[in-house]
Design an enzyme around this catalytic site. Structure first.
Site, PDB file in Angstrom:
ATOM      1  N   TYR A 262       0.878  -1.021  -0.138  1.00 27.19           N
ATOM      2  CA  TYR A 262       0.015  -0.014  -0.125  1.00 27.19           C
ATOM      3  C   TYR A 262       0.867   1.049   0.066  1.00 27.19           C
ATOM      4  CZ  TYR A 262      -4.598  -2.285   0.290  1.00 27.19           C
ATOM      5  OH  TYR A 262      -5.661  -3.011  -0.117  1.00 27.19           O
TER       6      TYR A 262
ATOM      7  N   TYR B  51     -14.393  -3.925   2.866  1.00 28.10           N
ATOM      8  CA  TYR B  51     -13.379  -4.470   2.529  1.00 28.10           C
ATOM      9  C   TYR B  51     -12.805  -5.732   3.189  1.00 28.10           C
ATOM     10  CZ  TYR B  51      -8.098  -4.932   2.339  1.00 28.10           C
ATOM     11  OH  TYR B  51      -6.859  -5.602   2.133  1.00 28.10           O
TER      12      TYR B  51
ATOM     13  N   ASP C  27     -17.576 -10.927   9.026  1.00 23.96           N
ATOM     14  CA  ASP C  27     -16.065 -10.866   8.675  1.00 23.96           C
ATOM     15  C   ASP C  27     -15.580 -10.061  10.158  1.00 23.96           C
ATOM     16  OD1 ASP C  27     -13.499 -10.025   8.434  1.00 23.96           O
ATOM     17  OD2 ASP C  27     -13.861  -9.341   6.217  1.00 23.96           O
TER      18      ASP C  27
ATOM     19  N   LYS D  86      -5.811 -11.132  12.161  1.00 21.25           N
ATOM     20  CA  LYS D  86      -5.272  -9.710  13.000  1.00 21.25           C
ATOM     21  C   LYS D  86      -5.004 -10.176  14.533  1.00 21.25           C
ATOM     22  CE  LYS D  86      -6.748  -6.189   9.833  1.00 21.25           C
ATOM     23  NZ  LYS D  86      -5.766  -5.855   9.368  1.00 21.25           N
TER      24      LYS D  86
HETATM   25  C1  LIG Z   1     -12.312  -6.743   7.879  1.00 22.09           C
HETATM   26  C2  LIG Z   1     -11.195  -7.162   7.089  1.00 22.09           C
HETATM   27  N1  LIG Z   1     -11.363  -8.148   6.597  1.00 22.09           N
HETATM   28  C3  LIG Z   1     -10.144  -8.876   5.863  1.00 22.09           C
HETATM   29  C4  LIG Z   1      -8.932  -8.129   5.916  1.00 22.09           C
HETATM   30  C5  LIG Z   1      -7.835  -8.914   5.230  1.00 22.09           C
HETATM   31  O1  LIG Z   1      -6.809  -9.385   5.974  1.00 22.09           O
HETATM   32  P1  LIG Z   1      -5.031  -9.363   5.657  1.00 22.09           P
HETATM   33  O2  LIG Z   1      -4.780  -8.140   5.538  1.00 22.09           O
HETATM   34  O3  LIG Z   1      -4.755 -10.129   6.984  1.00 22.09           O
HETATM   35  O4  LIG Z   1      -5.467 -10.379   4.576  1.00 22.09           O
HETATM   36  C6  LIG Z   1      -8.811  -6.951   6.621  1.00 22.09           C
HETATM   37  C7  LIG Z   1      -7.535  -6.097   6.659  1.00 22.09           C
HETATM   38  O5  LIG Z   1      -7.455  -5.094   7.129  1.00 22.09           O
HETATM   39  C8  LIG Z   1     -10.054  -6.416   7.196  1.00 22.09           C
HETATM   40  O6  LIG Z   1     -10.178  -5.296   7.826  1.00 22.09           O
END
Ligand SMILES: Cc1ncc(COP(=O)(O)O)c(C=O)c1O
Length: 429
Positions: A15, A142, A234, A263
């Site tokens: 990024y 996202y 998610d 995370k």
């Molecule tokens: C809500 C959400 N889902 C999925 C992801 C993707 O996770 P990763 O960066 O570990 O691939 C993120 C990453 O910021 C996220 O905020």
């Protein structure tokens, strides 16, 4: 050569438009809420290093557990073999999730946890011989950077080069009391074709910490359930205390069919992803017919070190002291939000649990590419605070171990910035 020079020669950062980018800050060590650079300069990690470090850096308990695990079993193939850390972590996680979550599938980051959830849903219907192929999701969501995850994410500058390769999904607005009926209508009209609904519960993180109500989400979820639309919640970002409760699902009555985690799962120390699901989903894959198998797996699936870190992190999360810290941060954020919400340069303050976001008035709308972003990033870094504004939205989501003094310092610097920088950017000299 310095670390910065060596970095510049070969490293491609995520990024980051590297043309004209300022050199990255080499970090030598980290402890608690702090990062330390080559000159031993200290930065408060106000964004928990991309939202992952929930108990602070190098937490001694996690270090101890991972070290012991490394001495015992480092890695083993997870097909045909199993191990105690994976089993124990599965049991532990399920014990604090809604009771309908019964099976655990391991991957190694948030995007892959999402890919697996999507594949589970699409193949669930395939295995049952029912044609339900569409996915419905919120605008501006996202869910990650792999192709499936990008497909179900909002279309924007990040996805533009790939848009024609992404599968088609139905986008709807996040629910409000005034649009909820129309959103339910979209679901009813498309239900016969809908494999699943995927959403970030309560907070759309990457979109700029956009927040919406639990009541309306609940209503939408209940409507999905009536229409047999599988729900993928998610919780990659919202999981493990971020929204003030252990999971965002704790704010909701209706429970999803699948959940995704990463995370904060390992306290941010190691990459790990988990997709959980109901027995009903799992059963659709049990068959004499080999073609009904979920053909998915990664080399590092259920890595024992990552599982050991996650177990230690969940133990820490459930401690009274951590729960109190989460409450304390949430209360202090709420009090600060009240103080600044009327400031002329504040367009909106949003807060859910330990997440506080301030949208700067730019006079020209909200944008990820707002000029203000770099100005604010540099300002806070100069003050010894790591923030990573999403355009003209600054946010704090600190590790739960952050001290009251450090929180106050961050709030004070935000107030300073509000005085110094004019709406619309510039260096405010
Ligand atoms: C809500 C959400 N889902 C999925 C992801 C993707 O996770 P990763 O960066 O570990 O691939 C993120 C990453 O910021 C996220 O905020």
């Amino acid at each position: 050569m310095t670390l910065t020079e060596r970095d510049h020669q070969h490293i491609w950062h995520p990024y980051t438009q590297q043309h004209g980018a300022k050199p990255p800050v080499p970090i030598i060590s980290a402890k608690g809420s702090y990062l330390y650079d080559e000159q031993d300069r200290r930065y408060i990690d106000a964004v928990s290093s991309w939202w992952v470090i929930i108990h602070g850096h190098s937490h001694p308990y996690i270090v101890e557990k991972v070290t012991a695990q490394l001495r015992k079993l480092d890695q083993v193939i997870f097909a045909g073999f199993t191990h105690e850390p994976a089993i124990e972590l599965g049991e532990k996680l399920l014990s604090i999730l809604p009771a309908n979550q019964q099976k655990v599938f391991y991957t190694d980051n948030g995007s892959t946890a999402i890919e697996v959830a999507l594949k589970m849903c699409l193949q669930y219907w395939f295995n049952k011989g029912i044609k339900r192929k569409k996915v419905i999701t919120f605008f501006n969501g996202y869910h990650g950077d792999t192709f499936g995850a990008m497909s179900v994410s909002g279309r924007n500058a990040w996805t533009a080069p790939f848009d024609s390769f992404l599968f088609e999904v139905i986008f709807i607005d996040t629910p409000t009391p005034s649009n909820i009926e129309s959103l339910k209508d979209v679901i009813s009209e498309n239900a016969h074709d809908l494999a699943c609904f995927i959403y970030e519960p309560l907070v759309q993180g990457s979109a700029g910490m956009l927040m919406y109500g639990a009541l309306e989400l609940d209503e939408l979820m209940a409507h999905c359930r009536i229409n047999n639309v599988l729900m993928i919640q998610d919780e990659v970002f919202t999981g493990f205390g971020r929204t003030g409760t252990n999971f965002a699902t704790d704010h909701l009555i209706t429970k999803p069919d699948l959940m995704c985690f990463s995370k904060g799962l390992t306290g941010g120390t190691m990459p790990l992803g988990i997709t959980t699901c109901t027995t009903d989903i799992h059963q659709a894959f049990l068959s004499e017919n080999k073609l009904k198998t979920l053909f998915h797996g990664h080399s590092f699936t259920a890595n024992p070190l990552a599982c050991a870190a996650a177990l230690a992190s969940i133990e820490l999360l459930l401690r009274d002291t951590t729960q109190l810290s989460i409450k304390n941060i949430s209360h202090r954020h709420a009090a600060f939000a009240l103080k600044i919400q009327k400031h002329p340069k504040v367009k909106e303050v949003r807060q859910t649990g330990t997440i506080l976001a301030i949208e700067w008035e730019t006079g020209s709308g909200t944008s990820y590419f707002s000029e203000l972003r770099n100005v604010l990033y540099d300002f806070f870094l100069e003050k010894g605070i790591l923030m990573r504004p999403l355009g003209n939205v600054i946010y704090i989501l600190p590790p739960y171990c952050i001290s009251n003094d450090d929180l106050t310092y961050i709030y004070d610097q935000i107030k300073n910035a509000l005085e110094i920088f004019p709406a619309g950017g510039g260096n405010g000299k």
